[in-house]
Design a protein around this motif. Structure first.
Motif: not given
Length: 89
Positions: A1-12
């Motif tokens: 199975m494939n999944a989509i991961i999204t990651v958002v936040g202040g750059d660090q």
């Protein structure tokens, strides 16, 4: 199975490392990845394969959500089928 991961936040420092190290530990393959920084905000999208992994998508979601929440980063994980269906016109 494939999944989509999204990651958002202040750059660090270390966001990609934290996510990719966790994925590698559980044999989740990164099939595609894109990332950018927009006005100081880190944005990443990954397509991953769980075919060889030792965890379920639910465990992946729970673990990474907790791990990234601790550093102020929002992460969302969904099945590629669900993602594709949601974004069809």
């Amino acid at each position: 199975m494939n999944a989509i991961i999204t990651v958002v936040g202040g750059d660090q420092v270390g966001i990609i490392a934290r996510v990719s190290n966790y994925l590698a530990e559980h044999k989740v393959n990164i099939a595609d990845i894109t990332q950018t920084v927009l006005s100081g905000n880190f944005v990443m999208m990954m397509m991953v394969s769980l075919e060889q992994s030792d965890i379920t998508i639910d465990t992946l979601r729970t673990d990474l959500t907790e791990k990234m929440h601790n550093i102020g980063i929002e992460i969302n994980i969904m099945s590629e089928k669900v993602f594709s269906t949601m974004h069809r016109i």
